[in-house]
Design an enzyme around this catalytic site. Structure first.
Site: not given
Ligand code: BG6
Ligand code: MG
Length: 225
Positions: A17-19, A25, A53-55, A57, A122-126, A153, A177-178
């Site tokens: 996982d990333l964040d 972050t 966390k992991g959810v 946006r 990672s769930a993050s789009k960033n 997730k 994973e955190d």
């Molecule tokens: C997950 C984070 O990795 O990414 C969440 O744990 C975050 O906190 C999710 O909401 C979505 O991230 P982003 O960067 O797409 O808003």
């Molecule tokens: Mg995480």
């Protein structure tokens, strides 16, 4: 709690996982969500933040609106989620290699020497942007991020896609994973799940507080025999 688990064959891939796992972050997401909540006079507690966390946006935005007792039309919620991302990216401006969590680089080096494939799920789009800022995107064979999945997730999609992309069967993968949602996603993908961080994570096979405590060779010996 630890589950008895035997990998069906050797460990061949590690999925991170990333964040909160690779990068420091998680507190920046918290800060950005809190700022959105504050505009509604809502205080986002640390416990509630754990549940975000992991959810994704969008899903996180819905949860916060629900906790705040707000009934907001979907389009407006999208706008607030967009605003949260602007705050978040602003906080991320100063991110760099110093924000890689301790022990990660060492683990990556050892894993490369051991011939393991490395992926990010990672769930993050960033995620790609953050990995670039950290200067480590090229160390991973694949990065599956929030733009590439339909299901958040605890659905296993992000980890299954990562495993598919590195051409390793899920049962040969270890996930770090955190978040509770992420641990569940790893279990749903039939992968070995290692919890990371100080928060209590249920159902992971084992948990480490930081990667400085993690011994790759011990894990390989334990699971490959
Ligand atoms: C997950 C984070 O990795 O990414 C969440 O744990 C975050 O906190 C999710 O909401 C979505 O991230 P982003 O960067 O797409 O808003
Ligand atoms: Mg995480």
């Amino acid at each position: 709690m630890s589950l008895t688990f035997k990998l069906n064959g050797n460990i061949k891939g590690l999925i991170f996982d990333l964040d909160g796992v690779i990068a420091d972050t998680a507190h920046l997401h918290y800060k950005a969500w809190s700022k959105v909540g504050k505009r509604w006079g809502f205080h986002l507690s640390a416990d509630q933040n754990e549940q975000l966390k992991g959810v994704s946006r969008a899903d996180a935005m819905q949860k916060i609106a629900h906790w705040a007792g707000k009934n907001i039309p979907p389009k407006q919620l999208d706008y607030y989620a967009h605003e949260k991302n602007i705050y978040y990216l602003d906080y991320c401006e100063i991110l760099g290699p110093k924000d890689i969590l301790p022990g990660i680089l060492n683990l990556i080096q050892l894993s490369q020497r051991a011939g393991l494939k490395l992926a990010v799920g990672s769930a993050s789009k960033n995620a790609k942007l953050i990995l670039e800022k950290l200067g480590i995107i090229n160390l991973f064979q694949t990065v599956v991020d929030g733009n590439m999945v339909e299901n958040s997730k605890p659905h296993p999609e992000v980890f299954l896609k990562a495993a598919e992309s590195i051409k390793i069967n899920p049962e040969h993968c270890v996930v770090f994973e955190d978040s509770q949602a992420g641990i569940q996603a790893a279990l749903n993908a039939k992968m070995y799940a290692i919890g990371v961080g100080a928060s209590e994570l249920f159902n992971c096979h084992s948990q480490i507080q930081t990667f400085e405590q993690f011994n790759l060779l011990e894990l390989l010996n334990q699971l490959n025999n």
